[in-house]
Design a protein around this motif. Structure first.
Motif, PDB file in Angstrom:
ATOM      1  N   ARG A 137       0.828  -1.209   0.000  1.00 38.91           N
ATOM      2  CA  ARG A 137       0.000   0.000   0.000  1.00 38.91           C
ATOM      3  C   ARG A 137       0.862   1.259   0.000  1.00 38.91           C
ATOM      4  O   ARG A 137       2.000   1.246   0.477  1.00 38.91           O
ATOM      5  N   GLY A 138       0.299   2.339  -0.490  1.00 37.48           N
ATOM      6  CA  GLY A 138       0.993   3.623  -0.466  1.00 37.48           C
ATOM      7  C   GLY A 138       0.920   4.258   0.914  1.00 37.48           C
ATOM      8  O   GLY A 138       0.296   3.718   1.834  1.00 37.48           O
ATOM      9  N   MET A 139       1.565   5.430   1.054  1.00 36.40           N
ATOM     10  CA  MET A 139       1.631   6.095   2.350  1.00 36.40           C
ATOM     11  C   MET A 139       1.174   7.539   2.228  1.00 36.40           C
ATOM     12  O   MET A 139       1.142   8.108   1.141  1.00 36.40           O
ATOM     13  N   LYS A 140       0.842   8.114   3.392  1.00 49.12           N
ATOM     14  CA  LYS A 140       0.477   9.541   3.432  1.00 49.12           C
ATOM     15  C   LYS A 140       1.122  10.163   4.670  1.00 49.12           C
ATOM     16  O   LYS A 140       1.482   9.440   5.611  1.00 49.12           O
ATOM     17  N   PHE A 141       1.249  11.470   4.652  1.00 48.85           N
ATOM     18  CA  PHE A 141       1.792  12.163   5.825  1.00 48.85           C
ATOM     19  C   PHE A 141       0.756  12.217   6.949  1.00 48.85           C
ATOM     20  O   PHE A 141      -0.435  12.465   6.692  1.00 48.85           O
ATOM     21  N   THR A 142       1.204  11.995   8.179  1.00 49.21           N
ATOM     22  CA  THR A 142       0.383  12.379   9.334  1.00 49.21           C
ATOM     23  C   THR A 142       0.966  13.659   9.935  1.00 49.21           C
ATOM     24  O   THR A 142       0.295  14.377  10.666  1.00 49.21           O
ATOM     25  N   TYR A 143       2.238  13.924   9.640  1.00 49.11           N
ATOM     26  CA  TYR A 143       2.891  15.172  10.043  1.00 49.11           C
ATOM     27  C   TYR A 143       3.930  15.516   8.994  1.00 49.11           C
ATOM     28  O   TYR A 143       4.769  14.670   8.647  1.00 49.11           O
ATOM     29  N   GLU A 144       3.866  16.722   8.480  1.00 48.63           N
ATOM     30  CA  GLU A 144       4.835  17.145   7.465  1.00 48.63           C
ATOM     31  C   GLU A 144       5.590  18.369   7.954  1.00 48.63           C
ATOM     32  O   GLU A 144       5.023  19.468   8.014  1.00 48.63           O
ATOM     33  N   PRO A 145       6.857  18.224   8.328  1.00 49.13           N
ATOM     34  CA  PRO A 145       7.627  19.378   8.806  1.00 49.13           C
ATOM     35  C   PRO A 145       7.882  20.359   7.655  1.00 49.13           C
ATOM     36  O   PRO A 145       7.932  19.946   6.493  1.00 49.13           O
ATOM     37  N   PRO A 146       8.081  21.628   7.975  1.00 51.97           N
ATOM     38  CA  PRO A 146       8.243  22.628   6.913  1.00 51.97           C
ATOM     39  C   PRO A 146       9.558  22.488   6.129  1.00 51.97           C
ATOM     40  O   PRO A 146       9.600  22.812   4.956  1.00 51.97           O
ATOM     41  N   VAL A 147      10.639  22.056   6.785  1.00 49.12           N
ATOM     42  CA  VAL A 147      11.921  21.898   6.070  1.00 49.12           C
ATOM     43  C   VAL A 147      12.512  20.520   6.367  1.00 49.12           C
ATOM     44  O   VAL A 147      12.239  19.927   7.421  1.00 49.12           O
ATOM     45  N   LEU A 148      13.348  20.046   5.444  1.00 48.86           N
ATOM     46  CA  LEU A 148      14.026  18.746   5.596  1.00 48.86           C
ATOM     47  C   LEU A 148      13.050  17.712   6.156  1.00 48.86           C
ATOM     48  O   LEU A 148      13.300  17.063   7.174  1.00 48.86           O
TER      49      LEU A 148
END
Ligand code: PLI
Length: 482
Positions: free
Chosen positions: A461-472
């Protein structure tokens, strides 16, 4: 008759006579050219434990504890095993603030191997980049490279410069057996230098091997052409030397007219074409920390030293302990030995061959330090925004506790103008092999894990973000199954 025995003292293993190319992997004899004197136990985990560990880490492999990883292929940087001679060197490290004997050991090794008389130790490779670019790069200037590594690119940008990748067209494709995919597009470089001159281009860099497109080597002929171009335009040439020995090995293996030459002679020839180099000793320095900046021009050295004192410390220790300097001085010689390199590069090729022959899509030809799985072709049902590289890396850990790293959409981040995911040319998972750490049995375990995931790839299965930091974002992001 020579016994080929190693002298008990001296600078390190001596080059074997030309023509002595033991390639245990090609010949089917797979013995490692070392004996194991110290062991670090590896904890085994069950699939259920790994499932729970992954969930707790937000499916981000950077957030796992290393003790929960069975085979760690996250990076080949600083993760190698030092030799008994290097460990012995730690005991004779000279910790003087100024004039350390260990600095002079490193300086002598760099001068002997690379022919560069001026050496500034740094705490790692990116620190050498910082000192060099602070000395040379001004806002608005362009710094070409075959392919910038992330830290090199970031340091050019930090000085207001414009990093430009000029790798040859073959180097931009995953397929195809071109032997020197790290080569610079010399026509494009010539056009740039003719247009912008030394005012617009303060230096040219060439990364050996080119990490960003798969640990691909640069030929001596290409380096010669780049060097001539730089000299014609009065622009200094610096080599990013992290994997200098692996590059020299490929030249000796693949380049017409270079076959069977002692690696140290090839190294000499490579560096004779350059004005200086940056080095992360965590790769072909066979050390766990350290780096240096080396050059020929005494005036440039004088300018760079002023910044080195500010950023790194007094120029005879440069952010390192004397014992680290000693370990690097010895490690550089060991990395340039034929027995070591035949095994090292052969080990990576062995892993690649096991996967390729079973139909697993990988970047070809296999580079010097890592096998790159082509997750885009491995999991064609997953679009980039479902992070096929991340999904594959997670599945490999779940399968057998193997840790690789995504090099695809997650790493690429977002386009600052549009806010959309940036579109990297490929969705990859890098399996970087630490130096002298793992045996053939470990590599077989890795190959078996990849093949097991390959057999059930349609169900990944594919994945999704639960938290995406602004940099790196790749370092600290959280994920879940989509
Ligand atoms: O990690 P450093 O600061 O010692 O070295 C930076 C660096 C510079 N150039 C190249 C070609 C690298 O590969 C590199 C570091 N590479 C890492 C950390 C890697 O995982 O590949």
């Amino acid at each position: 008759m020579s016994t080929g025995r190693q002298a008990p003292s001296g600078p390190g293993p001596q080059p074997r006579p030309a023509g002595h190319t033991p390639d245990p992997y090609a010949a089917g004899h797979l013995a490692e050219p070392y004996r194991i004197k110290v062991v670090e136990p590896v904890r085994t985990t069950t699939r259920e434990q790994r499932r729970a560990l992954l969930e707790a880490a937000g499916y981000n492999l950077f957030l796992l504890r290393s003790e929960d990883v069975a085979i760690d292929l996250l990076t080949d940087s600083g993760t190698g095993a030092m030799s008994d001679r290097q460990w012995a060197g730690l005991m004779v490290g000279d910790e003087a603030y100024a004039g350390s004997r260990s600095f002079y050991a490193l300086k002598a090794a760099v001068e002997d191997l690379f022919g560069m008389p001026h050496v500034i130790p740094t705490h790692q490779g990116r620190a050498a980049e910082n000192v060099l670019f602070t000395t040379l790069v001004r806002p608005g200037q362009t710094v070409p490279n075959n392919m910038h590594f992330d830290t090199t690119r970031a340091h050019v940008q930090h000085k207001g410069g414009r990093p430009l990748d000029l790798v040859c067209p073959e180097g931009r494709r995953a397929m195809g057996d071109y032997p020197f995919k790290g080569n610079v597009d010399v026509e494009a470089l010539e056009a740039l230098l003719a247009r912008e001159g030394p005012e617009g281009v303060p230096l040219v860099m060439v990364t050996v091997t080119s990490n960003t497109n798969g640990g691909q080597p640069v030929s001596l002929a290409n380096l010669t052409a780049v060097s001539e171009c730089c000299r014609r335009h009065g622009v200094p040439l610096f080599i990013d030397a992290c994997r200098f020995a692996e590059n020299a090995w490929f030249i000796r293996e693949r380049e017409p007219g270079q076959q069977g030459r002692p690696v140290r002679d090839v190294v000499r020839d490579m560096f004779a074409l350059a004005d200086g180099c940056t080095m992360s000793a965590k790769k072909d320095g066979l050390a766990n920390i350290g780096g240096f900046l080396a050059m020929r021009d005494p005036e440039l050295y004088r300018q760079a030293v002023a910044w080195a004192v500010l950023f790194e410390g007094f120029p005879t220790y440069g952010g390192l302990a004397g014992r680290d300097l000693e370990a690097i001085a010895r490690g550089l010689y060991e990395a340039a030995s034929e027995d070591y390199l035949a095994h090292r590069v052969g080990q990576v090729r062995y892993l690649g061959e096991r996967l390729r022959s079973a139909g697993v899509p990988i970047v070809e030809p296999v580079g010097g330090h890592a096998v790159y799985l082509d997750a885009g072709r491995f999991l064609p049902h997953l679009p980039p925004e479902r992070f096929p590289g991340q999904a594959l890396a997670v599945e490999l850990y779940l399968e057998a506790g193997v840790r690789g790293v995504e090099v695809g959409t997650v790493l690429a981040g977002r386009d600052p103008e549009t806010g959309e995911h940036a579109r990297p040319p490929m969705e990859l998972v890098r399996l970087a092999v630490p130096r002298r750490v793992y045996t053939r049995a470990h590599l077989d375990a890795v190959a078996d894990a990849v093949l097991a995931v390959f057999a059930r790839r349609d169900g990944v299965r594919g994945m999704k973000f639960t938290y995406e930091p602004p940099v790196l974002r790749h370092f600290t992001a959280g994920f879940d199954w989509a």
